[in-house]
Design an enzyme around this catalytic site. Sequence first.
Site, PDB file in Angstrom:
ATOM      1  N   ARG A  84       0.943  -1.187  -0.030  1.00  0.00           N
ATOM      2  CA  ARG A  84      -0.171  -0.049  -0.015  1.00  0.00           C
ATOM      3  C   ARG A  84       0.844   1.254  -0.101  1.00  0.00           C
ATOM      4  O   ARG A  84       0.959   1.918   0.878  1.00  0.00           O
ATOM      5  CB  ARG A  84      -0.885   0.030   1.086  1.00  0.00           C
ATOM      6  CG  ARG A  84      -1.688  -1.300   1.532  1.00  0.00           C
ATOM      7  CD  ARG A  84      -2.660  -1.655   0.616  1.00  0.00           C
ATOM      8  NE  ARG A  84      -3.853  -0.835   0.576  1.00  0.00           N
ATOM      9  CZ  ARG A  84      -4.999  -1.037   1.662  1.00  0.00           C
ATOM     10  NH1 ARG A  84      -4.666  -2.114   2.403  1.00  0.00           N
ATOM     11  NH2 ARG A  84      -6.126  -0.362   1.495  1.00  0.00           N
ATOM     12  N   GLN A  89      -0.742   2.897  -6.031  1.00  0.00           N
ATOM     13  CA  GLN A  89      -2.139   3.364  -5.702  1.00  0.00           C
ATOM     14  C   GLN A  89      -2.956   3.048  -6.769  1.00  0.00           C
ATOM     15  O   GLN A  89      -4.062   2.266  -6.691  1.00  0.00           O
ATOM     16  CB  GLN A  89      -2.241   4.635  -5.321  1.00  0.00           C
ATOM     17  CG  GLN A  89      -2.121   5.084  -3.872  1.00  0.00           C
ATOM     18  CD  GLN A  89      -2.230   6.558  -3.528  1.00  0.00           C
ATOM     19  OE1 GLN A  89      -2.498   7.501  -4.408  1.00  0.00           O
ATOM     20  NE2 GLN A  89      -2.177   6.840  -2.358  1.00  0.00           N
ATOM     21  N   ASP A  92      -4.071  -0.690  -6.452  1.00  0.00           N
ATOM     22  CA  ASP A  92      -4.469  -1.153  -5.017  1.00  0.00           C
ATOM     23  C   ASP A  92      -5.864  -1.714  -4.980  1.00  0.00           C
ATOM     24  O   ASP A  92      -6.768  -0.597  -4.923  1.00  0.00           O
ATOM     25  CB  ASP A  92      -4.140   0.069  -4.090  1.00  0.00           C
ATOM     26  CG  ASP A  92      -4.450  -0.477  -2.813  1.00  0.00           C
ATOM     27  OD1 ASP A  92      -5.054  -1.347  -2.297  1.00  0.00           O
ATOM     28  OD2 ASP A  92      -4.439   0.489  -1.747  1.00  0.00           O
ATOM     29  N   SER A  95      -7.954  -1.192  -1.769  1.00  0.00           N
ATOM     30  CA  SER A  95      -8.664   0.255  -1.800  1.00  0.00           C
ATOM     31  C   SER A  95      -9.695   0.600  -2.656  1.00  0.00           C
ATOM     32  O   SER A  95     -10.852   0.582  -2.351  1.00  0.00           O
ATOM     33  CB  SER A  95      -7.649   1.340  -2.010  1.00  0.00           C
ATOM     34  OG  SER A  95      -6.830   1.498  -0.922  1.00  0.00           O
ATOM     35  N   TYR A 189      -1.371  -0.317   8.756  1.00  0.00           N
ATOM     36  CA  TYR A 189      -2.522  -1.083   9.506  1.00  0.00           C
ATOM     37  C   TYR A 189      -2.527  -0.902  10.618  1.00  0.00           C
ATOM     38  O   TYR A 189      -1.407  -0.793  11.423  1.00  0.00           O
ATOM     39  CB  TYR A 189      -2.299  -2.603   8.950  1.00  0.00           C
ATOM     40  CG  TYR A 189      -2.303  -2.793   7.611  1.00  0.00           C
ATOM     41  CD1 TYR A 189      -3.742  -2.714   7.192  1.00  0.00           C
ATOM     42  CD2 TYR A 189      -1.396  -3.137   6.583  1.00  0.00           C
ATOM     43  CE1 TYR A 189      -4.035  -2.811   5.879  1.00  0.00           C
ATOM     44  CE2 TYR A 189      -1.830  -3.282   5.432  1.00  0.00           C
ATOM     45  CZ  TYR A 189      -3.057  -3.288   4.892  1.00  0.00           C
ATOM     46  OH  TYR A 189      -3.188  -3.367   3.517  1.00  0.00           O
TER      47      TYR A 189
HETATM   48  P1  NAD Z   1      -8.118  -2.051   7.164  1.00  0.00           P
HETATM   49  O1  NAD Z   1      -9.287  -2.437   6.209  1.00  0.00           O
HETATM   50  O2  NAD Z   1      -7.201  -3.286   7.454  1.00  0.00           O
HETATM   51  O3  NAD Z   1      -9.036  -1.824   8.772  1.00  0.00           O
HETATM   52  C1  NAD Z   1     -10.123  -0.602   8.605  1.00  0.00           C
HETATM   53  C2  NAD Z   1      -9.657   0.113   9.895  1.00  0.00           C
HETATM   54  O4  NAD Z   1      -9.957  -0.537  11.014  1.00  0.00           O
HETATM   55  C3  NAD Z   1      -8.403   0.684  10.078  1.00  0.00           C
HETATM   56  O5  NAD Z   1      -8.664   2.013   9.897  1.00  0.00           O
HETATM   57  C4  NAD Z   1      -7.978   0.187  11.362  1.00  0.00           C
HETATM   58  O6  NAD Z   1      -7.219   1.133  11.785  1.00  0.00           O
HETATM   59  C5  NAD Z   1      -9.373   0.102  11.923  1.00  0.00           C
HETATM   60  N1  NAD Z   1      -9.261  -0.566  13.133  1.00  0.00           N
HETATM   61  C6  NAD Z   1      -8.772  -1.949  13.490  1.00  0.00           C
HETATM   62  N2  NAD Z   1      -8.964  -2.387  14.857  1.00  0.00           N
HETATM   63  C7  NAD Z   1      -9.635  -1.441  15.111  1.00  0.00           C
HETATM   64  C8  NAD Z   1     -10.408  -1.190  16.715  1.00  0.00           C
HETATM   65  N3  NAD Z   1     -10.511  -2.140  17.435  1.00  0.00           N
HETATM   66  N4  NAD Z   1     -11.353  -0.390  16.695  1.00  0.00           N
HETATM   67  C9  NAD Z   1     -11.494   0.668  15.742  1.00  0.00           C
HETATM   68  N5  NAD Z   1     -10.883   0.718  14.471  1.00  0.00           N
HETATM   69  C10 NAD Z   1     -10.009  -0.470  14.309  1.00  0.00           C
HETATM   70  O7  NAD Z   1      -7.544  -0.649   6.698  1.00  0.00           O
HETATM   71  P2  NAD Z   1      -7.524  -0.356   5.134  1.00  0.00           P
HETATM   72  O8  NAD Z   1      -8.708   0.728   4.865  1.00  0.00           O
HETATM   73  O9  NAD Z   1      -7.140  -1.213   4.245  1.00  0.00           O
HETATM   74  O10 NAD Z   1      -6.142   0.778   5.558  1.00  0.00           O
HETATM   75  C11 NAD Z   1      -5.263   0.433   6.145  1.00  0.00           C
HETATM   76  C12 NAD Z   1      -3.921   1.490   6.092  1.00  0.00           C
HETATM   77  O11 NAD Z   1      -3.590   1.440   4.694  1.00  0.00           O
HETATM   78  C13 NAD Z   1      -4.402   2.880   6.322  1.00  0.00           C
HETATM   79  O12 NAD Z   1      -3.402   3.496   6.990  1.00  0.00           O
HETATM   80  C14 NAD Z   1      -4.488   3.582   5.049  1.00  0.00           C
HETATM   81  O13 NAD Z   1      -4.347   4.923   4.970  1.00  0.00           O
HETATM   82  C15 NAD Z   1      -3.457   2.937   4.403  1.00  0.00           C
HETATM   83  N6  NAD Z   1      -3.658   3.068   2.646  1.00  0.00           N
HETATM   84  C16 NAD Z   1      -2.569   3.591   2.172  1.00  0.00           C
HETATM   85  C17 NAD Z   1      -2.840   3.630   0.740  1.00  0.00           C
HETATM   86  C18 NAD Z   1      -1.830   4.156  -0.114  1.00  0.00           C
HETATM   87  O14 NAD Z   1      -1.491   3.872  -1.331  1.00  0.00           O
HETATM   88  N7  NAD Z   1      -0.731   4.827   0.387  1.00  0.00           N
HETATM   89  C19 NAD Z   1      -3.866   2.888   0.307  1.00  0.00           C
HETATM   90  C20 NAD Z   1      -4.749   2.543   1.146  1.00  0.00           C
HETATM   91  C21 NAD Z   1      -4.808   2.426   2.261  1.00  0.00           C
END
Ligand code: NAD
Length: 457
Positions: A84, A89, A92, A95, A189
């Site tokens: 990620r 992006q 991805d 996402s 994550y």
């Molecule tokens: P995910 O689907 O793994 O999880 C969803 C959300 O659940 C996360 O925000 C996590 O913090 C939250 N979570 C986990 N346990 C929890 C709890 N006990 N209580 C409340 N919330 C809780 O996450 P995602 O949407 O796949 O994103 C993961 C990371 O990847 C993020 O930091 C996001 O910014 C990053 N990301 C980066 C890119 C990039 O290209 N740079 C693209 C997509 C996502």
Amino acid sequence: MERGAGAEAHLTDADYQEVGAAVGSAADAWAADAVLKVAPPEPSESSRAGSLLIGFLNPLANPERVRRLAAERVTAFAMEAIPRISRAQSMDALSSQSNVAGYKAALLGAEHSTRFYPMLTTAAGTIPPARILVLGAGVAGLQAIATARRLGAVVSAFDVRPAVKEQVESLGANFLELDVEGAEGQGGYAVALSDDQHEREQELIGRHVAESDAVITTALIPGRPAPVLITADAARGMRPGSVIVDLAAEAGGNCELTQPGETVNHGGVRVLGPLNVPASVPLHASQMLSRNFQNFLLHLLKKGELQLDLADEITSGALITKDGAIANAAVKNALGTQNVPRCAISSRQSSSSWSPWSTTSRPAATAVLITFFQEQCARTFAPRECAVSITASSSAFERLMPPPYSGTACPPDRKTLIMRAPRLISLRTSARNSSAPEAKTCAPLLPSSHHHFSVSV
Ligand code: NAD
């Protein structure tokens, strides 16, 4: 292209032929140099030796399938393993599909709600806006917030990653300050909370759940069962007519009452556990996904030829098998440990396809455990060689396990259930901390010849 592959998205074979694709049978498709497929290959589907396979392979949940791909000498890439990072992006798929799921979750909440989302001022009176709570504000959660806001609801959200607060507020939602903070691990994550923090989170969230008209949950921890954020009591404490949309249902669910794939009604509170939500917006989900596949494929090709640059973070991160070997360290680890007798396999490797602790009914939880045992262990080893121990807090055990496995008087706070196919055979207890005095008296005594899978609940 396999005949009819676009039908569910209302794209006909003729649409593809018009832009130059050849349409054939599934066998024709599998004979290609490169196969792009959404779901992992079925046992009946085999790629040609030396060909390329790209798709959601779910490698950690099914390392045996990876072993097969390696044996077939397929060069396989898992879309979910693409790092990620900013440069990736456009590839991805996690996402893009989370965006679709978050959007649809907000709509499902509205559809099943007994209230309007927006504030309405009419001759028949003024209707206040609905109050929506979004738990987990990653990609799906943020899209759910944005969509619910567009519909006019008042939205609050919570996530254990503090960095999310600003993103939530920029969408016009209120970030709940719950005094529960989790760490951010590799790739941004969330890392699982400690037991104490988790209990505190459940308690604090419970109060906000009771005041909400719809709750959308999206919280996930990679490689683990989804954390339970809404207890059965908290869900039952909502007003009749309220809705919970649990987007984490595929990983067991964020609500204790969630039944994956079903909608259950508890005293007027509907709990939705939808599966494969992106498929319910098939056209745009497919468009976004195909763009991700296309960008990744083009990333692997140089002048139309496959040229894998293993020094590249994106290519090496997503590579699962190559030249008859498993290239991914996490999968190698999962397979390696399975072959060592008496090793402990943590829930990180085996959790996604089963999650008994998300089930509230005791017989159902037991059925899930037995199914897991039969499917995951007995298939790999002779049943008698294999034992599974499930370690849980006492309270979780009381909730999940049917008599006579629940309610033992043993002192420690962790209990271990030992199963031998096809039924549970005994319950022993073990201490959480092996240096605790009771560990000596209650440690599980697994025969040393047994393969020992141990999973912490
Ligand atoms: P995910 O689907 O793994 O999880 C969803 C959300 O659940 C996360 O925000 C996590 O913090 C939250 N979570 C986990 N346990 C929890 C709890 N006990 N209580 C409340 N919330 C809780 O996450 P995602 O949407 O796949 O994103 C993961 C990371 O990847 C993020 O930091 C996001 O910014 C990053 N990301 C980066 C890119 C990039 O290209 N740079 C693209 C997509 C996502």
